[in-house]
Design an enzyme around this catalytic site. Sequence first.
Site, short mmCIF file in Angstrom:
data_model
loop_
_atom_site.label_atom_id
_atom_site.label_comp_id
_atom_site.label_asym_id
_atom_site.label_seq_id
_atom_site.Cartn_x
_atom_site.Cartn_y
_atom_site.Cartn_z
N LYS A 194 -27.35 -3.30 -17.20
CA LYS A 194 -26.21 -3.53 -16.31
C LYS A 194 -26.62 -3.40 -14.85
CE LYS A 194 -22.49 -1.84 -19.32
NZ LYS A 194 -21.34 -0.90 -19.39
N LEU A 205 -22.96 -0.47 -27.79
CA LEU A 205 -22.11 -0.15 -28.93
C LEU A 205 -21.79 -1.42 -29.71
CD1 LEU A 205 -19.66 2.41 -27.26
CD2 LEU A 205 -21.84 2.84 -28.41
N HIS A 216 -11.81 -1.66 -26.31
CA HIS A 216 -11.71 -1.41 -24.87
C HIS A 216 -10.36 -0.73 -24.62
CE1 HIS A 216 -12.28 -2.85 -20.51
NE2 HIS A 216 -11.13 -2.19 -20.53
N ARG A 230 -8.26 -0.06 -8.07
CA ARG A 230 -7.25 -1.02 -7.60
C ARG A 230 -6.18 -1.19 -8.65
NH1 ARG A 230 -8.44 -4.95 -11.14
NH2 ARG A 230 -10.62 -5.37 -11.64
N VAL A 273 -4.84 -6.35 -13.30
CA VAL A 273 -4.07 -7.53 -13.70
C VAL A 273 -3.02 -7.15 -14.74
CG1 VAL A 273 -4.20 -9.82 -14.75
CG2 VAL A 273 -6.03 -9.05 -13.23
#
Length: 448
Positions: free
Chosen positions: A160, A205, A210, A293, A296
């Site tokens: 990442k 994983l 999520h 933040r 969505v």
Amino acid sequence: MKFSRILIANRGEIAVRIIRACQSMGITAIIAHSQADSAAAYVRLADESICIGPSAASKSYLNIPALLFAAESCKADAIHPGYGFLSESADFAQQIEEAGFVFIGPSPHAIRTMGDKIRAKQSMQEAGIPCIPGSSGSLPDDFSQISSIAEEIGYPVMIKAVSGGGGRGMRVVTDPAELKAAITLTREEARSAFGNPALYIERYLQRPRHVEIQLLCDGHGNAFWVGDRDCSLQRRNQKVIEESPAMAIDRNQIAAIGELCVTACQRIGYQGVGTFEFLYEDGHFFFVEMNTRLQVEHPVTELTSGLDLVQQQIRVAEGEPLRLKQQKDPVHGHAIECRLNAEDPESFAPCPGTISLWQTPDYNWLRIDTHIHTGHVVSPYYDSLIAKIITYGSDREQALARMEKALSEIVIEGVKTNLPLLQDLLKDPAIQQGAVDIHFIQNRSFET
């Protein structure tokens, strides 16, 4: 400090959402828009508008000097960044403060801390939040050392970008022989996309869900977790359907992780709304990142918590203390959100164009966040999201049934959308039963 004028540095459905929140609080809503969005209906919905540049986002919505000039020109007290664009830019937040305006969001320090994946992970570990096993810092340049780190973690691994986000700067490696090439590719991708080639590595994983925890914090040391969401239905790391609460997880376990998130926010002096993202597998939570933040998918939390998160954001930025009481479980009922995009339902390619017919149902259990209307031109310059369809029910079964009904009554002509995909997904027995993970959509036969 009570705000009288807020500049909205965003577009589309989130601009509409913020405009309405401002107007409901008696605050003048000023929309900053590009030339491509000059004729958008929400520009007329705002109390005032100001053009900040050409159609390209880099010359308008991402143009910090233009936004600051707009704020000065319209005598704004504060700037609301919405989501995307500059909403998680610590430099933007800092320049807003230095120019004498208020950034409606966390401090630049908090954004930098949580935006750096290594620093964020270290902060979470200090707060007692479980993290995915991985490198203790950014990866060294020496490949033999990287190889040793990967072997110690155990394959498969996920590479990442330290400054990554939005599904970019990530690569899965299952074979040690592929590691070197993957490191090189991801470094260049990170350098190009984020201006920072630093990487880290974690265990990958296999079949996680999520799960998110929504936080709300003020500048007086008060912090609350106000809901949880399951956002496992994703396509190429982009969410498609979200719901609250997360299914089939003991509510006491959710409450425990929520309290740890509260502690973490208090430790770093976090202010505003924020979301902790976790992967959940085999009964265990693993911290992934924090979004500093508005999300969505915030509407599902608003429906299940009874809170207006945008209004709360504004009040916190004004310096007000939160007048909330932490409930052991703040979630009531069930809400589901489908993201409706102007894209080909098979190839997923964006489909800009003119919407010749836009027709949606109206029920008291249905919420549609959109900037679309008949005659609206879907721009090729920006994200393809055109609406968020949200249903609420006393339980998941009712919310799902209502979503199926709502989607069946939506009529869109002129551009292709992912409406058929959403309808197909909701009929899937695995989704009906909640037996999904983050790889579910990509593993279905229609995924390309």
